[in-house]
Write a protein that holds these residues in place. Structure first.
Motif, PDB file in Angstrom:
ATOM      1  N   ARG A   1      -7.576  -8.330  31.511  1.00 57.47           N
ATOM      2  CA  ARG A   1      -7.133  -9.972  32.281  1.00 57.47           C
ATOM      3  C   ARG A   1      -6.613 -10.847  30.912  1.00 57.47           C
ATOM      4  O   ARG A   1      -7.688 -11.308  30.235  1.00 57.47           O
ATOM      5  CB  ARG A   1      -8.069 -10.468  32.909  1.00 57.47           C
ATOM      6  N   ASP A   2      -5.083 -11.387  30.684  1.00 54.67           N
ATOM      7  CA  ASP A   2      -4.546 -12.067  29.906  1.00 54.67           C
ATOM      8  C   ASP A   2      -5.256 -13.003  29.252  1.00 54.67           C
ATOM      9  O   ASP A   2      -6.081 -13.481  30.872  1.00 54.67           O
ATOM     10  CB  ASP A   2      -3.090 -11.689  29.452  1.00 54.67           C
ATOM     11  N   GLU A   3      -5.598 -13.133  28.547  1.00 57.54           N
ATOM     12  CA  GLU A   3      -6.013 -14.938  28.088  1.00 57.54           C
ATOM     13  C   GLU A   3      -4.271 -16.058  28.104  1.00 57.54           C
ATOM     14  O   GLU A   3      -3.521 -15.468  27.748  1.00 57.54           O
ATOM     15  CB  GLU A   3      -6.975 -15.025  26.733  1.00 57.54           C
ATOM     16  N   VAL A   4      -4.368 -16.941  28.485  1.00 54.33           N
ATOM     17  CA  VAL A   4      -3.587 -18.305  29.201  1.00 54.33           C
ATOM     18  C   VAL A   4      -3.596 -19.248  28.977  1.00 54.33           C
ATOM     19  O   VAL A   4      -5.118 -20.055  28.999  1.00 54.33           O
ATOM     20  CB  VAL A   4      -3.311 -17.976  30.911  1.00 54.33           C
ATOM     21  N   VAL A   5      -2.719 -19.343  27.451  1.00 58.20           N
ATOM     22  CA  VAL A   5      -3.611 -21.335  27.364  1.00 58.20           C
ATOM     23  C   VAL A   5      -2.520 -21.592  27.640  1.00 58.20           C
ATOM     24  O   VAL A   5      -1.062 -21.148  27.268  1.00 58.20           O
ATOM     25  CB  VAL A   5      -3.638 -21.019  25.740  1.00 58.20           C
ATOM     26  N   CYS A   6      -2.454 -23.124  28.008  1.00 57.93           N
ATOM     27  CA  CYS A   6      -1.573 -24.330  28.501  1.00 57.93           C
ATOM     28  C   CYS A   6      -1.234 -25.107  27.798  1.00 57.93           C
ATOM     29  O   CYS A   6      -2.527 -25.540  27.072  1.00 57.93           O
ATOM     30  CB  CYS A   6      -1.339 -24.283  29.735  1.00 57.93           C
ATOM     31  N   THR A   7      -0.360 -25.199  26.976  1.00 57.89           N
ATOM     32  CA  THR A   7       0.003 -26.054  25.675  1.00 57.89           C
ATOM     33  C   THR A   7       0.769 -27.420  26.380  1.00 57.89           C
ATOM     34  O   THR A   7       1.189 -27.378  27.823  1.00 57.89           O
ATOM     35  CB  THR A   7       1.080 -26.138  24.898  1.00 57.89           C
ATOM     36  N   PRO A   8       0.677 -28.600  26.138  1.00 59.88           N
ATOM     37  CA  PRO A   8       1.679 -30.242  26.542  1.00 59.88           C
ATOM     38  C   PRO A   8       2.748 -29.632  26.837  1.00 59.88           C
ATOM     39  O   PRO A   8       3.493 -29.235  25.386  1.00 59.88           O
ATOM     40  CB  PRO A   8       0.528 -30.777  26.391  1.00 59.88           C
TER      41      PRO A   8
END
Length: 494
Positions: free
Chosen positions: A436-443
């Motif tokens: 399960r890949d890590e997903v990071v959300c940036t503004p």
């Protein structure tokens, strides 16, 4: 000498025949706003073309101005004026002469001519007589009829087996026959009253008994006497989960699987649509979060799979989530997808199996009742192998969803069958989980120079990750697989 153009004359007669032809019209009776309306019968008319052409030639040389009468054939209607008048006088007018009064199980109801007329017709029989035809189904659905009937009708109650304090099955609810009014019973009560007058326009509607599918005696006879297995799954609270899991539980609870018969999640629960009582929930389709009716029901599939696992029953089809969901047992979980992946098992216990399902906002339990075939079912689990590390991805915008990383791995679980204190059989099931890949959300970066904003805090992993695509498959190593284990690819799952 006068000459006639035969071709043009024939064409003119053809046109005349076409414009003057009239099909016969039967006499009929309709009912409008509680009153009978008659349709006058008419004979059919057809021009006799061969004789008509001779008649026109002969009339051409006549010196009088009398109209030329062309030969025609008349076809009498199947229902003539005499029959229409008889049906009007003997049935239609008495039928609409006033309301009829009915009683059903002591409850009174009245049906007005306007309501009767909406569901009453007169049609010719094989002898050409107009006879009444009552739409009993439509009349039964009329509010004036349906409401009082519903008050005295009652559905049958199935027996509800439950596990008592000593582990034996007791009947928490005894079975009870129901009572209903059928379309046939309503028609038999109404039609004879329509030609009567005054107080004679009253009668009674018979009710019929409706037997429960599972009686208390039947439950005992088919071997529903003890708890075979039970399993509970807990999950984070979410409104869509409570609704969808609760609806699936409602559809499953009380099912009886006879010996040798197959149980199917998709057949029992049906398609997860709004029409079937499901709401939009969060799912994953090919790695993308999507909204779709039925999100969350994989918790029900997992609970059922484990109940079947520990009952020692035979699996036919199941598939795991694509990546591991931490709250489920490794290698012992299942998901479903309408049209592509089902959860199916066969009752090979030798006796009937009763399914008891119940849920809260944060948990659900499935208990299987019947007769134990084995003294005990033990589960084993090997170490994680073929470990694959997840990748890291960055996204932005309102569609981005934070996702925590989790390694991919293979795992083998075993099922050991114990009878008389001895292991009499064992099976192994292998499951492959993708990372399960890590997903990071940036503004999102605003247009033009601005003062840098502090980084957005990392949100916790959304509970929606529990609804993942069913690309992982569970395979039975020894003995041979019991059946198909789901379709390949990554279908939408719930």
């Amino acid at each position: 000498m006068v000459r006639a153009d035969g071709q043009k004359g024939r064409a003119a007669v053809d046109r005349l025949a076409e414009t003057t032809a009239r099909a016969p019209r039967d006499g009929a009776i309709a009912f409008e706003k509680g009153a009978p309306k008659t349709v006058t019968p008419l004979a059919g008319i057809t021009l006799v073309e061969d004789r008509a052409l001779d008649t026109l030639r002969a009339a051409y040389l006549r010196t009088d101005t009398a109209p030329v009468v062309l030969p025609v054939e008349r076809t009498e209607p199947a229902v003539g004026a005499e029959e229409t008048g008889r049906a009007l006088q003997q049935f239609a007018q008495p039928a609409m002469s006033g309301p009829i009064a009915l009683t059903v199980a002591g409850k009174s109801l009245s049906i007005t001519p306007a309501v009767l007329g909406e569901h009453l017709k007169m049609r010719p029989d094989a002898q050409g007589r107009l006879v009444p035809a009552l739409d009993s189904k439509g009349l039964l659905a009329e509010p004036a009829v349906a409401r009082p009937i519903e008050e005295v009708s009652r559905p049958p109650l199935d027996a509800a087996p439950r596990v008592g304090p000593d582990g034996a099955v007791v009947m928490a609810q005894q079975s009870r026959a129901g009572r209903k009014v059928t379309e046939e019973a309503l028609g038999k009560a109404v039609l004879p009253l329509l030609t009567r007058t005054g107080a004679a326009r009253s009668g009674e509607i018979a009710t019929v008994a409706v037997q429960p599918e599972l009686t208390s005696e039947e439950a005992r006879r088919i071997g529903i006497k003890e708890k075979i297995s039970s399993f509970t799954v807990e999950f984070p609270a979410a409104p869509y989960r409570s609704t969808n899991i609760g609806r699936a539980v409602e559809l499953i609870n009380g099912s009886v699987v006879q010996p040798g018969k197959e149980w199917s999640f998709n057949r029992t629960v049906g398609e997860r649509t709004k029409e079937n009582g499901f709401v939009d929930g969060i799912m994953i389709n090919d790695g993308q979060y999507v909204k779709s009716p039925g999100g969350g029901v994989s918790a029900v599939a997992t609970t059922m799979y484990n109940a079947v696992f520990f009952a020692g029953l035979k699996p036919v089809e199941h598939g795991a989530h694509s990546f591991y969901i931490e709250r489920y047992p490794e290698g012992r979980e299942a998901t479903v997808a309408w049209g592509t992946l089902d959860l199916r098992w066969i009752n090979d216990s030798g006796n009937a199996v009763y399914i008891q399902a119940e849920s809260t906002d944060t948990s659900l339990t499935i208990t299987l009742l019947g007769t134990k075939k084995y003294d005990e079912i033990r589960a084993t689990k090997g170490p994680r192998t073929n470990i694959t590390q997840p990748e890291k991805r960055t996204g932005n915008g309102p569609a981005c969803e934070v996702q925590t990383p989790l390694e991919g791995f293979d795992v083998t679980v075993g099922r050991v069958f114990v009878q008389g204190g001895k292991e009499v059989r064992n099976e192994e099931f292998k499951t492959h989980y993708t990372p399960r890949d890590e997903v990071v959300c940036t503004p999102e970066t605003p247009a033009g120079p601005t003062t840098p904003a502090p980084p957005a805090p990392t949100a916790p992993a959304t509970p929606a990750a529990t609804e993942a695509p069913a690309s992982a498959r569970t395979a039975q190593a020894a003995p041979a697989p019991a059946g198909p284990l789901g379709a390949a690819g990554t279908p939408r799952t719930s």
